[in-house]
Design a protein around this motif. Structure first.
Motif, short mmCIF file in Angstrom:
data_model
loop_
_atom_site.label_atom_id
_atom_site.label_comp_id
_atom_site.label_asym_id
_atom_site.label_seq_id
_atom_site.Cartn_x
_atom_site.Cartn_y
_atom_site.Cartn_z
N GLY A 129 0.80 -1.22 0.00
CA GLY A 129 0.00 0.00 0.00
C GLY A 129 0.83 1.27 0.00
O GLY A 129 2.03 1.26 0.27
N PRO A 130 0.19 2.40 -0.29
CA PRO A 130 0.89 3.67 -0.46
C PRO A 130 1.64 4.18 0.77
O PRO A 130 2.56 4.97 0.64
N ARG A 131 1.26 3.74 1.97
CA ARG A 131 1.94 4.19 3.18
C ARG A 131 2.74 3.07 3.84
O ARG A 131 3.24 3.22 4.94
N HIS A 132 2.87 1.93 3.16
CA HIS A 132 3.57 0.78 3.73
C HIS A 132 5.06 1.12 3.88
O HIS A 132 5.69 1.59 2.94
N PRO A 133 5.64 0.89 5.06
CA PRO A 133 7.05 1.22 5.26
C PRO A 133 8.03 0.40 4.41
O PRO A 133 9.17 0.81 4.24
N GLY A 134 7.60 -0.71 3.83
CA GLY A 134 8.48 -1.53 3.00
C GLY A 134 8.49 -1.15 1.54
O GLY A 134 9.18 -1.78 0.73
N ARG A 135 7.75 -0.10 1.16
CA ARG A 135 7.61 0.28 -0.26
C ARG A 135 8.94 0.53 -0.95
O ARG A 135 9.14 0.11 -2.08
N VAL A 136 9.84 1.23 -0.30
CA VAL A 136 11.10 1.58 -0.96
C VAL A 136 11.90 0.32 -1.25
O VAL A 136 12.38 0.12 -2.36
N GLU A 137 12.01 -0.54 -0.26
CA GLU A 137 12.75 -1.78 -0.45
C GLU A 137 12.05 -2.72 -1.43
O GLU A 137 12.70 -3.51 -2.11
N ALA A 138 10.74 -2.63 -1.52
CA ALA A 138 9.97 -3.55 -2.37
C ALA A 138 10.40 -3.51 -3.83
O ALA A 138 10.36 -4.52 -4.51
N GLY A 139 10.80 -2.37 -4.30
CA GLY A 139 11.22 -2.25 -5.70
C GLY A 139 12.72 -2.36 -5.88
O GLY A 139 13.22 -2.19 -6.97
N ALA A 140 13.43 -2.69 -4.80
CA ALA A 140 14.89 -2.71 -4.84
C ALA A 140 15.46 -3.93 -5.55
O ALA A 140 16.64 -4.00 -5.79
N GLY A 141 14.61 -4.90 -5.87
CA GLY A 141 15.09 -6.08 -6.58
C GLY A 141 14.93 -7.32 -5.73
O GLY A 141 15.03 -7.28 -4.51
N ALA A 142 14.71 -8.42 -6.39
CA ALA A 142 14.47 -9.68 -5.70
C ALA A 142 15.74 -10.23 -5.07
O ALA A 142 15.68 -11.08 -4.19
N GLU A 143 16.90 -9.76 -5.49
CA GLU A 143 18.15 -10.31 -4.95
C GLU A 143 18.46 -9.78 -3.56
O GLU A 143 19.16 -10.42 -2.80
N GLY A 144 17.99 -8.58 -3.24
CA GLY A 144 18.30 -8.01 -1.94
C GLY A 144 17.34 -8.50 -0.88
O GLY A 144 16.41 -9.23 -1.14
N GLY A 145 17.59 -8.13 0.35
CA GLY A 145 16.67 -8.47 1.44
C GLY A 145 16.95 -9.82 2.04
O GLY A 145 17.84 -10.55 1.64
N ASP A 146 16.20 -10.16 3.04
CA ASP A 146 16.35 -11.39 3.79
C ASP A 146 15.56 -12.50 3.13
O ASP A 146 14.36 -12.54 3.19
N ARG A 147 16.22 -13.38 2.48
CA ARG A 147 15.56 -14.49 1.80
C ARG A 147 15.78 -15.68 2.64
O ARG A 147 15.54 -16.71 2.69
#
Length: 195
Positions: free
Chosen positions: A177-195
């Motif tokens: 959603g538009p105010r979700h705190p994860g929005r910025v990271e969400a478009g950062a790519g599938a390779e990043g983040g805790d998988r």
């Protein structure tokens, strides 16, 4: 046609059951869903059960006494479910992002507008009605990339696609959603983040 959107308490959904069933049947009979109209009966039964979920909220659009659209949402459990498409979503996001972005967030379960009411802003109004009270702006939904009109609606309303394709034939995508705190990271790519 002038429609009115109102948030409806779980106990009041029965008043709109026939209209919701009708809108569901007509909205999801078209591509990419191609559901048999009989599925609307199953949805009506599921909606009655879903209304008992924690954090359940619903909104209904009506015009001249007839239902022209509806939306429902609830709080995603802290123990992320494995049924329906949840397992595929968890696989796409990984355990860390699933927990951080989706668990405890408001999940939009269904949103449908009668075909004759398309283009009147009802989809956006229904979406806002059920997600407005999302805790800390944390809300999400799942749809198919083949649902192009729905994706345009969500993106115009400020929702952001998560850059991690959900495995499976349905070509599903998670949107935050538009105010979700994860929005910025969400478009950062599938390779990043805790998988």
């Amino acid at each position: 046609m002038t429609a009115e959107v109102e948030v409806v308490a779980a106990g009041e959904l029965n008043r709109y059951a026939d209209g919701i069933r009708d809108v569901y049947a007509r909205a999801f009979a078209a591509p990419p869903w191609n559901e048999d109209p009989a599925q609307a009966d199953h949805y009506a039964e599921r909606l009655a059960r879903d209304a008992r979920r924690p954090g359940f909220t619903a909104a209904v659009a009506t015009a001249d006494g007839a239902v022209t659209g509806f939306a429902s949402a609830w709080t995603t459990p802290e123990a992320f479910p494995a049924d329906r498409s949840y397992g595929q979503v968890a696989e796409a996001l990984g355990p860390g992002r699933t927990r951080a972005w989706l668990c405890g967030a408001l999940e939009v379960n269904e949103l449908a507008v009668a075909p004759e009411a398309h283009g009147a802003g009802l989809g956006a109004a229904l979406l806002h009605a059920v997600t407005g009270p999302a805790p800390d702006g944390r809300c999400w939904l799942l749809t198919s990339v083949r649902a192009e009109a729905a994706l345009r609606l969500y993106e115009r309303a400020g929702w952001r696609r998560v850059d991690a394709p959900v495995p499976g034939k349905a070509a599903l995508v998670v949107l935050l959603g538009p105010r979700h705190p994860g929005r910025v990271e969400a478009g950062a790519g599938a390779e990043g983040g805790d998988r």
